[in-house]
Scaffold this active site. Structure first.
Site, PDB file in Angstrom:
ATOM      1  N   THR A   1     -16.571  26.584   6.037  1.00  0.00           N
ATOM      2  CA  THR A   1     -17.272  26.621   4.662  1.00  0.00           C
ATOM      3  C   THR A   1     -17.197  28.003   4.310  1.00  0.00           C
ATOM      4  O   THR A   1     -17.067  28.119   2.973  1.00  0.00           O
ATOM      5  CB  THR A   1     -18.696  26.199   4.885  1.00  0.00           C
TER       6      THR A   1
ATOM      7  N   THR B   1     -19.156  25.966  10.432  1.00  0.00           N
ATOM      8  CA  THR B   1     -20.233  25.973  11.271  1.00  0.00           C
ATOM      9  C   THR B   1     -20.482  24.758  12.314  1.00  0.00           C
ATOM     10  O   THR B   1     -21.267  24.701  13.193  1.00  0.00           O
ATOM     11  CB  THR B   1     -21.413  26.063  10.314  1.00  0.00           C
TER      12      THR B   1
END
Length: 332
Positions: free
Chosen positions: A12, A93
């Site tokens: 991300t 993540t």
């Protein structure tokens, strides 16, 4: 000025959405490591950073081959460059905690290895990636980070690889270290470690990683779990199994029956728990079932440890000895 190596893997933090208001519908792993550095020109005042692109993927799509490349490159960088201050890894993540724990078990060097990601794509309003990256570099450069092992820097907090986990699908404060809390924090004043680093156990420091890794499925505990899942794993000849047990790592009666009735050789097996925190202790039935408690490790980290143990050729007794050694003990 000191030097850092930045290894980019996507995620991300390197993601791009259709517009600045898009927080969930975006493509991860679009921007390259050089783009991330260019977005934080303040880093030029801190150090010289060499960037290498290991991968550019959503971390849900990370492969063992990527892990192998990461380990090889970090080992080489530390071996060839004694003046290298540390390594920073940009990472998605979703599986960041697994990569951090893998490196904790494999990289034997006191210099910092710091993983960093973001909960919002780079194109979002108030994207958290630039500040997270800046603070990760701050941590990697400080002498206080030496000896703490592999670190994760997110939302101003510094976490250790063994405890850190992602606890939320949204929000910049999605990471925590249940049972212990963060090791320190970083802000505009500097990097803060209340406790000094020291020597640490690196059980697989010299381990060569193969191209083909052992199969280690994770089985999730629930009400009346399907026995066919465990049975299929046993018939498939998997090398290891991690049970995400209920409560303190408890297996169901059905799972215990399958193991006791299995006529062949049992795989190497660990019991973790689905609670999110708290240790799994040894119980009287472990020996009869052939399983071992995973201590404080969550299921995904137990799988990393079990995979490396299998690659290293450890048997159940060898794995039990490793689990009982500090800091892999069952108690926080």
């Amino acid at each position: 000025m000191s030097r850092l190596l930045l290894l980019a893997t996507g995620g991300t933090i390197a993601g791009r959405g259709a517009d600045s208001a898009t927080l969930n519908d975006y493509s991860a792993g679009v921007l390259r490591g050089e783009d991330l550095l260019a977005a934080v020109p303040q880093l030029q005042d801190l150090t010289t950073i060499n960037v290498e692109q290991i991968a550019n993927v959503d971390s849900a799509d990370l492969l063992f081959a990527h892990w192998r490349d990461l380990v090889s490159r970090i080992r080489e960088a530390f071996r060839m460059d004694p003046d290298l201050a540390g390594v920073v890894i940009t990472h998605g993540t979703n599986t960041l905690e697994e990569t951090a724990w893998l490196l904790q078990l494999l990289i034997d060097d006191p210099r910092p290895v710091v993983l960093v990601g973001a909960m919002r794509p780079a194109t979002a309003l108030s994207a958290d990636g630039p500040l997270n990256l800046f603070q990760a570099v701050q941590v990697a450069l400080t002498s206080e980070a030496r000896g703490h092992g592999v670190l994760v820097v997110m939302d101003g907090q510094i976490h250790g690889a063994q405890r850190v986990t992602k606890l939320a699908t949204q929000g910049v404060g999605a990471f925590a270290s249940p049972g212990s809390g963060p090791l320190g924090w970083v802000d505009d004043v500097g990097v803060h470690f209340p406790m000094a680093g020291g020597s640490r156990q690196v059980p697989f420091a010299g381990l060569d990683l193969p191209e083909q890794w052992p199969q280690v499925p994770i089985l999730y505990g629930c009400v009346e779990p399907e026995a066919l899942m465990l049975t299929a794993c046993l018939h498939a000849g998997v090398a290891g199994v991690v049970f995400t047990g209920t409560g303190a790592g408890q297996l169901s009666a059905g799972e215990r029956s399958v193991l006791l009735a299995w006529p062949g050789k049992r795989p190497l097996m660990l019991r973790s728990n689905r609670c999110g925190s708290g240790p799994v202790h040894r119980c009287a039935e472990d020996e009869r079932l052939g399983v071992l408690p995973a201590g404080s490790l969550n299921p995904q980290k137990a799988r990393v440890l079990l995979s490396l143990a299998l690659i290293a050729g450890l048997d159940r007794e060898g794995l039990a000895a490793l689990l009982s050694a500090t800091p892999l003990s069952a108690t926080p």
